[in-house]
Design an enzyme around this catalytic site. Structure first.
Site, PDB file in Angstrom:
ATOM      1  N   THR A 286       0.820  -1.211   0.000  1.00 48.69           N
ATOM      2  CA  THR A 286       0.000   0.000   0.000  1.00 48.69           C
ATOM      3  C   THR A 286       0.858   1.267   0.000  1.00 48.69           C
ATOM      4  OG1 THR A 286      -1.599  -1.253   1.271  1.00 48.69           O
ATOM      5  CG2 THR A 286      -1.893   1.129   1.239  1.00 48.69           C
TER       6      THR A 286
ATOM      7  N   ALA B 246      13.315  19.977  -4.083  1.00 50.73           N
ATOM      8  CA  ALA B 246      14.533  19.265  -3.652  1.00 50.73           C
ATOM      9  C   ALA B 246      15.788  19.815  -4.326  1.00 50.73           C
ATOM     10  CB  ALA B 246      14.393  17.774  -3.955  1.00 50.73           C
TER      11      ALA B 246
ATOM     12  N   LYS C 157       4.852   4.216  18.420  1.00 47.93           N
ATOM     13  CA  LYS C 157       4.858   5.612  17.970  1.00 47.93           C
ATOM     14  C   LYS C 157       5.159   6.558  19.137  1.00 47.93           C
ATOM     15  CE  LYS C 157       1.515   4.396  14.367  1.00 47.93           C
ATOM     16  NZ  LYS C 157       0.081   4.188  14.110  1.00 47.93           N
TER      17      LYS C 157
HETATM   18  N1  HSE Z   1      -2.770   0.267  12.031  1.00 47.86           N
HETATM   19  C1  HSE Z   1      -2.293   1.612  12.118  1.00 47.86           C
HETATM   20  C2  HSE Z   1      -3.470   2.466  12.553  1.00 47.86           C
HETATM   21  C3  HSE Z   1      -1.744   2.064  10.784  1.00 47.86           C
HETATM   22  O1  HSE Z   1      -4.590   1.969  12.660  1.00 47.86           O
HETATM   23  O2  HSE Z   1      -3.278   3.636  12.845  1.00 47.86           O
HETATM   24  C4  HSE Z   1      -0.790   3.199  10.848  1.00 47.86           C
HETATM   25  O3  HSE Z   1       0.334   2.957  11.624  1.00 47.86           O
END
Ligand code: HSE
Length: 438
Positions: free
Chosen positions: A13, A33, A205
């Protein structure tokens, strides 16, 4: 000047989104760039699989090491995910003196310290904007835009799948399992949906965000992680009655004792903008001492939103190709030799407010027993509701909001409440944050 040559690992994707965005916006990207950016080779597991992008002019291979070892390639873009093969490929690319762009949150959260050390040694860049909150340029905002601030805390809705589930539960009164099934069918969820609903994806994250906010090494293993699979639609509805929304929040805060690093369901006041981030969208609220609160909102996943971040990283890398490594923006925002050793706090040292729900026998004195336990523990009650008896029973739901208290004290109080003869089942506990300026 010749175009910079890029090798792509992964044509799924995001890989295909990157091919498409680079092709469609090539002219503008070159103007930004200063040089063209051309994907010359791409690795995919199955070359016969139908693709959603045009790969004419790109040499395709099933061997990703052929890409990282290709001497013509200047930048490797890693979009295969996971932290096994991807780690070997990234380390090999660095060893070959190539710059790396990656969208791989697990890789950076778990192995980023070693990867950045190797990159530093080789004088190459490893850019990872797409690893956190998809298309939102949150890494750049914190690392560069907020570089004048002392960051106090940040809180983010950084998993779209979890946010979609909680939004549907609130808007339509649906059950968790039912919405999760739909999220999987819609293709939002990770290959293993427990990564989304148990908070692991968000913890990856958050680990990255905490490092660049506070200048600390990446410490994924120290992140407290709690999922949303136990949230019921009753809790969602009760929270709403009290003026709150339940969000699956990643939260990191600097305190005198150390850094809070935690992912868990959280009640937040519905008047906060971030409480109104719904569906698959992501948002990150950052508190800087100079700027105050700033909020970043956008698509946290998807082909082109994530490609937007990948291509921005490519532009950044191309712009600094000729600058000497000492004068580049440091990987983790702070100079590598100036990272802080602030400890990460254990969850029971964290101080927060709480939503408690308990199932109690409907007879005199029960509420008094509960409030006495809380009072004896120095826990102050902010709000309390007792519902009508559940149909056909003499048991009632009692919902309490408390002021801030250390988690260890709350754990003791909950254990004592659960020991009361008039309280049935476990006490449901959801943490609560005001996310205000104080
Ligand atoms: N599975 C993750 C989400 C995709 O639902 O945010 C992005 O990291």
């Amino acid at each position: 000047m010749d175009a910079v040559k890029v090798g792509l690992l992964g044509l799924g994707t995001v890989g295909c989104g990157t091919v498409t965005v680079l092709a469609r916006n090539g002219e503008e990207i070159t103007r930004r760039a200063g040089r063209g950016i051309r994907i010359v080779q791409a690795a995919a597991r199955d070359l016969d699989k139908p693709r959603i992008c045009e790969t004419t002019g790109i040499e395709l291979t099933t061997d990703p090491f052929a890409v990282v070892n290709n001497p013509d390639i200047d930048i490797v873009v890693e979009l295969i995910g996971g932290d096994g093969l991807a780690r070997d490929l990234v380390m090999q690319a660095i060893d070959q003196g190539k710059h790396v762009v990656t969208a791989n949150k697990a890789l950076i959260a778990k192995h980023g310290n070693a990867i950045f050390a190797a990159a530093q040694e080789k004088g190459v860049m490893v850019a990872f904007e797409a690893a956190v909150a998809g298309g939102i340029p949150i890494i750049k905002a914190i690392r560069e835009g907020l570089a004048g601030n002392r960051i106090e805390w940040l809180a983010g809705i950084i998993n779209g799948t979890g946010n979609f589930i909680l939004t549907e539960m609130r808007d339509k009164g649906r059950d968790f399992a039912d919405v999760l099934k739909e999220a999987q069918e819609l293709g939002y969820a990770e290959a293993d949906p427990t990564f989304d609903v148990e908070g692991i994806d968000a913890a990856h994250k958050l680990t990255i965000l905490a490092s660049i906010a506070f200048g600390i090494p990446l410490q994924f293993e120290a992140t407290y992680t709690e999922g949303i699979s136990n949230i019921t639609r009753e809790d969602v509805a009760y929270a709403e009655e009290l003026g709150y929304r339940i969000k699956h929040l990643g939260l990191t805060r600097r305190t005198d004792a150390g850094v809070e690093l935690r992912v868990h369901p959280t009640l937040i006041p519905e008047r906060r903008l971030i409480a109104n981030v719904d569906g698959v969208m992501n948002a990150v609220l950052v508190m800087g001492d100079a700027v105050g609160p700033t909020l970043y909102y956008g698509a946290g996943a998807g082909a082109e939103p994530t490609a937007s971040a990948v291509v921005a990283d490519l532009v950044d890398v191309v712009r600094v190709l000729t600058s000497d490594p000492e004068n580049r923006v440091p990987h983790l925002a702070f100079q590598a030799d100036a990272l802080s050793d602030l400890p990460i706090l254990e969850m029971d040292q964290v101080e927060t407010a709480y939503y408690l729900r308990m199932l109690a026998e409907d007879r005199p004195g029960v509420l008094a027993e509960v409030t006495r336990i809380l009072g004896d523990a120095g826990i102050s009650i902010e709000a309390i509701i007792q519902k009508e008896p559940r149909p056909g029973t003499d048991k009632v739901d009692i919902i309490l909001l408390t002021h801030r208290v250390r988690e260890a004290s709350m754990n003791d109080a909950i254990a004592a409440i659960e020991n009361l003869a008039a309280i049935h089942d476990k006490v449901v506990r959801i943490r609560m944050e005001t996310l205000g300026a104080d």
